[in-house]
Design a protein around this motif. Structure first.
Motif, PDB file in Angstrom:
ATOM      1  N   LEU A 270       4.221  -1.464   5.278  1.00 53.02           N
ATOM      2  CA  LEU A 270       2.920  -1.591   5.925  1.00 53.02           C
ATOM      3  C   LEU A 270       2.099  -2.583   5.123  1.00 53.02           C
ATOM      4  O   LEU A 270       1.717  -2.326   3.980  1.00 53.02           O
TER       5      LEU A 270
ATOM      6  N   THR B  96      -1.171  -4.433   4.150  1.00 54.54           N
ATOM      7  CA  THR B  96      -2.574  -4.000   4.219  1.00 54.54           C
ATOM      8  C   THR B  96      -3.569  -5.158   4.251  1.00 54.54           C
ATOM      9  O   THR B  96      -4.783  -4.941   4.242  1.00 54.54           O
TER      10      THR B  96
ATOM     11  N   GLN C 232     -10.918   2.419   4.220  1.00 59.78           N
ATOM     12  CA  GLN C 232      -9.475   2.346   4.003  1.00 59.78           C
ATOM     13  C   GLN C 232      -8.811   3.709   4.183  1.00 59.78           C
ATOM     14  O   GLN C 232      -7.746   3.822   4.791  1.00 59.78           O
TER      15      GLN C 232
ATOM     16  N   TYR D 242      -5.650   4.442   6.626  1.00 59.58           N
ATOM     17  CA  TYR D 242      -4.355   4.917   6.131  1.00 59.58           C
ATOM     18  C   TYR D 242      -4.011   6.286   6.720  1.00 59.58           C
ATOM     19  O   TYR D 242      -2.852   6.556   7.049  1.00 59.58           O
TER      20      TYR D 242
ATOM     21  N   THR E 284       5.716   3.366   3.821  1.00 58.60           N
ATOM     22  CA  THR E 284       5.609   2.594   2.583  1.00 58.60           C
ATOM     23  C   THR E 284       4.478   1.589   2.725  1.00 58.60           C
ATOM     24  O   THR E 284       4.548   0.676   3.547  1.00 58.60           O
ATOM     25  N   VAL E 285       3.449   1.790   1.912  1.00 58.49           N
ATOM     26  CA  VAL E 285       2.243   0.958   1.999  1.00 58.49           C
ATOM     27  C   VAL E 285       2.214  -0.013   0.818  1.00 58.49           C
ATOM     28  O   VAL E 285       2.221   0.411  -0.335  1.00 58.49           O
ATOM     29  N   ARG E 286       2.193  -1.299   1.117  1.00 55.14           N
ATOM     30  CA  ARG E 286       2.110  -2.299   0.053  1.00 55.14           C
ATOM     31  C   ARG E 286       0.643  -2.553  -0.283  1.00 55.14           C
ATOM     32  O   ARG E 286      -0.179  -2.757   0.606  1.00 55.14           O
TER      33      ARG E 286
ATOM     34  N   GLN F 240      -8.692   0.765  -3.160  1.00 60.51           N
ATOM     35  CA  GLN F 240      -7.490   0.916  -2.334  1.00 60.51           C
ATOM     36  C   GLN F 240      -6.611   2.045  -2.863  1.00 60.51           C
ATOM     37  O   GLN F 240      -6.094   2.863  -2.084  1.00 60.51           O
TER      38      GLN F 240
ATOM     39  N   LEU G 255      -5.566   5.528  -0.848  1.00 60.73           N
ATOM     40  CA  LEU G 255      -4.176   5.902  -0.607  1.00 60.73           C
ATOM     41  C   LEU G 255      -3.865   7.299  -1.147  1.00 60.73           C
ATOM     42  O   LEU G 255      -3.179   8.092  -0.491  1.00 60.73           O
TER      43      LEU G 255
ATOM     44  N   LEU H  93       4.037   9.371   1.793  1.00 58.76           N
ATOM     45  CA  LEU H  93       3.354   8.090   1.677  1.00 58.76           C
ATOM     46  C   LEU H  93       3.879   7.493   0.375  1.00 58.76           C
ATOM     47  O   LEU H  93       3.816   8.126  -0.678  1.00 58.76           O
TER      48      LEU H  93
ATOM     49  N   VAL I 221       3.916   4.065  -2.162  1.00 60.84           N
ATOM     50  CA  VAL I 221       3.133   2.873  -2.467  1.00 60.84           C
ATOM     51  C   VAL I 221       4.044   1.805  -3.056  1.00 60.84           C
ATOM     52  O   VAL I 221       4.959   2.101  -3.824  1.00 60.84           O
TER      53      VAL I 221
END
Length: 583
Positions: free
Chosen positions: A298, A300, A316, A320, A337-339, A380, A384, A396, A398
């Motif tokens: 993902l 951002t 944010q 999310y 997976t959030v970058r 951020q 998250l 989740l 990161v």
């Protein structure tokens, strides 16, 4: 034979005749001066033009409602809202009065200002330029009566490949569905309103192709909507290759439609994780019916670009949380997976206010950006950690961008330690233990992957940047693409190093770069041990289908494929190898 490389926004494979489509209004704008006495009448003409265009748009809204889904109707309502903005008519009227020019001239000049403003933007804002161009053409057409048309009769009678400077929503509505094999355009975008409409037709669409002087009506064209290639007047060998490929593709589509509910796996029942790359939240709607393995990447940046100030922590968190709930699927449990914000020369937030950089692609990246803009990244990280509470049974995860060594990894982890400390102090609920991973997108990260993966929980291979930094060649440049293969032997070696490190430490290695969109590379990927991939939503159904028909090369066959890839001396040799291996 000529081969053009563009950008795919809708996949597929077709072969057919080209038919050029021209919008007459765009090239026929009257420019002349008027006297003081003529101004009132010209303002009246202008208002009448607006009224006539409004009537045309109302008809289009009805057609869209009858023939497309609700989204199509919403698109034309957006155009209607743009037309009804009193500021637009006022600006054009003012130009007529002050410069003493005709209405068409004023319309063209004022809307061109809007187009130029939005062209300098990024993402969705940049694509609004196409909507303004379409609005301009509709207004001009209200005076001239001229509209878009095919330049050859074939387009009115038979299915053709539509070749145009740009695609507009009005073109999509005006051309009969049954007459469209594919769209090839010079201008375009992933989420323009025209693209959204065209995708609903289920035909290939490629933009970024230089149209002028390269195509004639009735040219024999092949459109490869998987690679972004448009082949004009193919030679005998290429024609034969694509005849076989198109026949195989059509047969597979029928088979795979019946098996869409089963998880991704090969013909020999090897389970493969197939995830999705998401760049904007709107893409989540398109994947709701996919049997996927989660969101592998993902991005951002959509939250940070085109803003005067950074998004707040709460803003944010809300986004999310929404993505987690939307992406987890009806039963939950799918990882997301959030970058973290990945800045670069092509995606630099306005509020960073950086001084001129000698080399923007190499300076403010990864951990260095975290240290320079700690407050932005801290917000951020806190968002998250809070959103992870809502992961509905899935993780989740990161992802840290542009990690090259243990110092970079330590910088990112220190950021999250600070975020947890603040949240505890604020007595805000959060999830303390989030799996964290690294992007392997520098040669240093690949070489050091055995050390990095002792600590990191997983890794994503960003093949686009990894290739760029390995070859010291800017990705996407025509000279680079002509010279080097996208799956260069050096890149294969680096990927193999990362995969071996993952096996050593029992950590997942996921390929999420552009090379993951090429089905012909998968026999090699599977041979070297890759079992996890993350791809664009529009590629997912087709890659899943290809996997169902694919065998993993074993023993001598697999060793030979890998040996030949390393031994390939030219880009052409690599093309021949993978073309043969995928048959």
């Amino acid at each position: 034979m000529k081969i053009f490389k563009g950008i795919t926004v809708s996949p597929g494979l077709v072969n057919g005749l080209a038919c050029l489509y021209a919008d007459e209004a765009e090239g026929n704008v009257a420019h002349y001066s008027i006297s003081d006495e003529q101004v009132p009448n010209e303002i009246l003409r202008l208002k009448q033009g607006f009224d006539k265009t409004r009537g045309t748009m109302q008809e289009m809204v009805k057609i869209a409602s009858d023939t497309f889904d609700k989204k199509a109707e919403e698109i034309f309502n957006v155009h209607m809202a743009m037309l009804n903005d009193p500021g637009l008519l006022n600006k054009i009227s003012k130009l007529v009065e002050e410069k003493k020019v005709n209405a068409e001239h004023a319309i063209s000049d004022v809307i061109e200002q809007y187009i130029n403003i939005y062209k300098t933007k990024q993402g969705h804002f940049q694509e609004l330029a196409h909507d303004f161009a379409d609005l301009r053409n509709r207004l001009i057409a209200s005076f001239t009566g001229l509209s878009g048309h095919f330049e050859c009769p074939e387009g009115e009678k038979h299915p053709v490949i539509v070749v145009a400077k740009r695609l507009t929503p009005y073109m999509v509505l005006n051309i009969p569905r049954e007459n469209v094999l594919a769209f090839v355009t010079k201008e375009g975008g992933y989420t323009t309103h025209a693209t959204i409409l065209a995708q609903s037709l289920g035909v290939p669409m490629v933009f970024g192709i230089e149209i002028d002087g390269n195509f004639q009506c009735t040219d024999n064209l092949i459109v490869d909507g998987f690679t972004g290639r448009v082949i004009s007047c193919p030679d005998e060998q290429t024609q034969k290759h694509y005849d076989e490929k198109i026949e195989k593709y059509n047969k597979r589509r029928q088979t795979c439609a019946l098996k869409a509910h089963i998880p991704p796996k090969t013909k020999t029942d090897l389970r493969v994780k197939l995830k999705l790359n998401i760049s904007v939240p709107e893409e989540l709607e398109a994947i709701k019916d996919f049997n996927h393995d989660g969101i592998g990447l993902l991005r951002t940046e959509f939250l940070f670009l085109e803003r005067e100030n950074p998004p707040t922590e709460q803003e944010q968190y809300d986004m999310y949380k929404y993505v987690l709930e939307k992406a987890a699927g009806p039963n939950g449990g799918k990882p997301v997976t959030v970058r973290l914000l990945d800045v670069g020369a092509d995606k630099l937030p306005l509020f960073f206010n950086l001084p001129p950089q000698v080399n923007p692609d190499l300076e403010m990246k990864g951990a260095r950006a975290v240290e320079a803009f700690h407050g932005v990244y801290l917000a951020q990280a806190k968002a998250l950690l809070r959103a992870a509470v809502h992961s509905r049974g899935g993780d989740l995860r990161v992802l840290y961008p542009m990690v090259s060594d243990m110092t970079d990894l330590a910088t990112f982890r220190k950021l999250f330690s600070a975020a947890k400390k603040e949240l505890r102090k604020e007595k805000v609920k959060f999830k303390a233990n989030i799996p964290d991973g690294i992007m392997i997108e520098t040669p240093a990260a690949a070489i050091m992957s055995d050390v990095l993966l002792k600590e990191a929980h997983f890794a994503n291979i960003g093949s686009n940047d990894l290739l760029q930094y390995t070859l010291a060649a800017s990705r996407g440049h025509p000279l680079v693409e002509k010279r080097y293969h996208i799956l260069h032997p050096a890149l294969i070696k680096l990927i193999e190093m990362a995969v071996k490190a993952g096996k050593m430490h029992n950590k997942e290695i996921c390929l999420c770069g552009e090379i993951g969109s090429f089905e012909e590379f998968y026999p090699l990927f599977l041979k070297i041990g890759l079992r996890s991939f993350s791809v664009a939503a529009l590629k997912f159904p087709h890659l899943k289908c290809d996997l169902m028909h694919m065998r993993v090369p074993k023993g001598a066959q697999g060793a030979t494929l890998l040996k030949k890839a390393y031994a390939a001396k030219t880009k052409e040799a690599m093309d021949r190898l993978f073309r043969k291996s995928f048959k």
